[in-house]
Design an enzyme around this catalytic site. Structure first.
Site, mmCIF file in Angstrom:
data_model
loop_
_atom_site.group_PDB
_atom_site.id
_atom_site.type_symbol
_atom_site.label_atom_id
_atom_site.label_comp_id
_atom_site.label_asym_id
_atom_site.label_seq_id
_atom_site.Cartn_x
_atom_site.Cartn_y
_atom_site.Cartn_z
ATOM 1 N N LYS A 131 5.112 -0.646 -14.517
ATOM 2 C CA LYS A 131 3.991 -1.480 -14.109
ATOM 3 C C LYS A 131 2.791 -1.175 -15.008
ATOM 4 C CE LYS A 131 1.543 -3.047 -9.955
ATOM 5 N NZ LYS A 131 1.428 -2.950 -8.489
ATOM 6 N N GLU A 133 2.853 -4.619 8.106
ATOM 7 C CA GLU A 133 1.711 -4.845 9.004
ATOM 8 C C GLU A 133 2.097 -4.764 10.477
ATOM 9 O OE1 GLU A 133 0.711 -6.511 5.043
ATOM 10 O OE2 GLU A 133 2.441 -6.748 6.383
ATOM 11 N N ARG A 181 0.302 -11.333 9.977
ATOM 12 C CA ARG A 181 1.714 -10.965 10.081
ATOM 13 C C ARG A 181 1.975 -10.054 11.282
ATOM 14 N NH1 ARG A 181 4.178 -9.704 4.304
ATOM 15 N NH2 ARG A 181 5.369 -11.604 4.610
#
Length: 615
Positions: A269, A354, A382
């Site tokens: 990344k 979540e 969510r």
């Protein structure tokens, strides 16, 4: 220009050069616009290899989350438009079915790709249509419950989908949990990787097919039981995510398999930019920056609401050891990095979960602790059922620190936090507060933890900054009456009741026109005493909020009298700078005045024509 046919004619040396060109272009544009830099720098070769094998127009390539698709956009007809990314009237920073045929499924939230792909695959099958269905999903996204639920259905549905896992050990913050440990073992097992390369060089012809089983058994013996194989899904890799030739060979091999396959691809990344390689979390969602130094371009002397929240929570936690902080892979974004460093035993990053975070907070509260779940407004959606069933129903003292409430700007409709008032105010036992500035946010937090918390509390605040320093804010900290509605200006004829930081725009309007302005920090409960005073003493009453009009704060007031509601209209709001969006929606100072005057003029016209509306 569409680059799909072009990249298929390139040799590997040309592809390597083109990958470098793509990275330079992404870095240049994002340094000026801001955006998701690190994740996109990590998927350049992956996208090139994938599109040399699969056709994004004929096949269905489903990208999870959508913020790793800048190379995908560049290859599918948006090269010239790329400098407009995340700008008003420009292209989106995420996949959007309204933008390109190649964007097969829109996404801004994590974990939706596999479920969407399964639905697409089954729908094609029912209609007698054929196409390859491929998912590209990050290893961090596999901590999401929806992704795991969908994985569990692949075998049952007799699916043939191909799942490419972009394994970079990161979601936004560093990945956590058992699945993360599995991928970590897989990508870092030098013994397996070296033996795999040796076998590839030495095994030829028909013998290779027979010995593939040995290779897979070797992988399991070194890295442990395979999660995907346990779900009856073939798992291949890891493959070098920056080696186009190696990935292309693997993708061609699995393309026509008549069974589901997972291929793990190891990427870095932030690859190709010195600053993001060393700190990918910092450059996950980057603001404007100087390329040579990697330094972010910021206005000196300003502090964000997220920073004030995080620093204030640290101050409170220093004196109250029962305060616990929870995040769903958003430590830096929610301002909790300092808390995590100072109180590692009282900080929990549960990954992109979540729903789990909400219920986990409920469990902490049941044993006498004081949990704070810091979460973006759009992501708390969510965990809606858990807020109702696990927290509010039991009246558990959990604090929801709702960041990015209101218009978030360039991230657009998938991330605007405009629904939280509407979906939270219907829940019994839950209080909602919306401070109007950073000082008020600090005072609100201070007061909440100095008083007994008798049930769930939500505090909403925007993605915004104000001039000031935390030390000055903390020096002025004080207890406040959380449910008091403050009359900031007394005027005549017209009254505005405003909540949150949009109050500052409404106050300017009220001061210039001699109108009353009431700041309603407490969205729920409603201060009926002040509200009745406003209704009794003013001809026109307006509510102003940076949230959805439908189901919002203003709507909750309407049962008490005639109140005209101003806020976010009943549509999804596009991306653009926060300043531009506020102006477009007439929620800046000038716009609020225009809306009020239009309504007053129409009301006067109605009264002057014996009750017949004139528009």
């Amino acid at each position: 220009m569409d680059y799909i046919s072009k990249i298929r004619k390139m040799n590997y040396l040309e592809l390597k050069k083109f990958a470098r060109e793509i990275r330079e272009y992404i870095i240049d544009v994002i340094s000026k616009n801001g955006g998701h830099l690190a994740s996109n720098l990590g998927t350049v070769e992956l996208t090139l290899a994938l599109y040399r094998v699969f056709d994004p127009y004929k096949d269905y390539i489903i990208w999870d989350t959508g913020h790793q698709t800048y190379t995908h956009k560049l290859l599918t007809g948006r090269w010239e438009l790329f400098p407009t990314i995340r700008k008003y009237d420009g292209i989106s920073g995420y996949t959007s079915i309204f933008e390109s045929q190649a964007d097969r499924f829109g996404a801004g939230h994590v974990g939706t790709s596999i479920a969407a792909a399964l639905g697409i695959e089954q729908g094609l099958k029912l209609q007698g249509k054929e196409a390859h269905v491929v998912v590209v999903i990050g290893d961090g996204a596999l901590t999401s419950g929806e992704a795991l639920e969908a994985l569990n259905q692949i075998k049952t549905l007799n699916s043939k989908i191909k799942v490419i896992i972009n394994s970079n050990m990161m979601s936004i913050s560093k990945n956590v949990g058992a699945l993360s440990n599995f991928f970590d073992r897989l990508r870092t097992s030098k013994i397996y990787l070296e033996m795999k390369q040796t076998m590839k060089k030495t095994i030829k012809g028909s013998v290779e097919k027979e010995l593939k089983r040995l290779k897979e058994a070797l992988k399991v013996s070194i890295t442990g039981d395979d999660f995907f194989e346990a779900l009856s899904i073939k798992h291949l890799g890891p493959v070098d995510g920056h080696n186009i030739k190696e990935m292309e060979e693997e993708f061609r091999r699995i393309k026509d398999y008549d069974y589901p396959v997972v291929v793990t691809v190891n990427t870095l990344k932030g690859k190709g930019f010195h600053s993001s390689e060393g700190n990918p979390e910092k450059y996950h969602s980057a603001g404007k920056f100087d390329i040579s130094s990697g330094t972010f371009i910021k206005h000196p002397g300003f502090i964000s609401f997220s920073e004030v929240f995080g620093k204030m929570l640290v101050k409170l936690a220093e004196k109250d050891e029962k305060i616990i902080a929870i995040t769903a892979a958003m430590k830096r974004g929610t301002g909790l990095d300092e808390f995590a460093e100072k109180f590692p035993d009282r900080f929990f990053d549960l990954g992109i979960t979540e729903q789990t975070c909400v219920t986990f907070a409920g469990g902490l509260s049941r044993v006498g602790l004081k949990p704070v779940f810091a979460v973006y407004s759009t992501f708390l959606q969510r965990g809606f059922d858990q807020v109702i069933h696990d927290i509010a129903l039991q009246k558990l003292p959990v604090v929801f620190a709702i960041d990015r409430a209101g218009l978030v700007g360039e991230d657009g409709p998938t991330h605007h936090g405009v629904f939280d008032i509407a979906y939270l105010r219907i829940i019994p036992n839950l209080k909602i507060y919306a401070p109007r500035d950073v000082q008020d946010l600090a005072n609100t937090l201070y007061t909440i933890f100095k008083l007994p918390i008798d049930g769930p509390v939500a505090i909403r605040y925007p993605r915004d900054s104000e001039f000031g320093e935390f030390e000055q804010i903390y020096d002025k900290i004080k207890m406040i009456d959380l449910q008091d509605w403050e009359i900031l200006n007394r005027g005549k004829n017209v009254a505005i009741i405003s909540t949150g930081t949009i109050t500052n725009n409404a106050l300017k309007v009220a001061l210039k026109n001699g109108w009353t302005l009431v700041f309603a920090r407490s969205i729920k409960p409603i201060n009926t005493e002040v509200l009745n005073w406003v209704l009794d003493n003013h001809k026109y009453v307006f509510s102003v909020e940076e949230g959805s009009i439908e189901g919002g704060f203003g709507e909750s007031l309407n049962k008490y009298g005639k109140i005209f509601n101003i806020g976010i209209p009943d549509r999804f709001i596009v991306h653009g700078s926060r300043k531009k969006l506020l102006k477009t929606l007439e929620l800046d100072e000038e716009g609020i005045l225009k809306q009020i005057m239009r309504i007053i003029e129409r009301r006067n016209a109605y009264e002057n024509t014996n009750g017949i509306w004139r528009t």
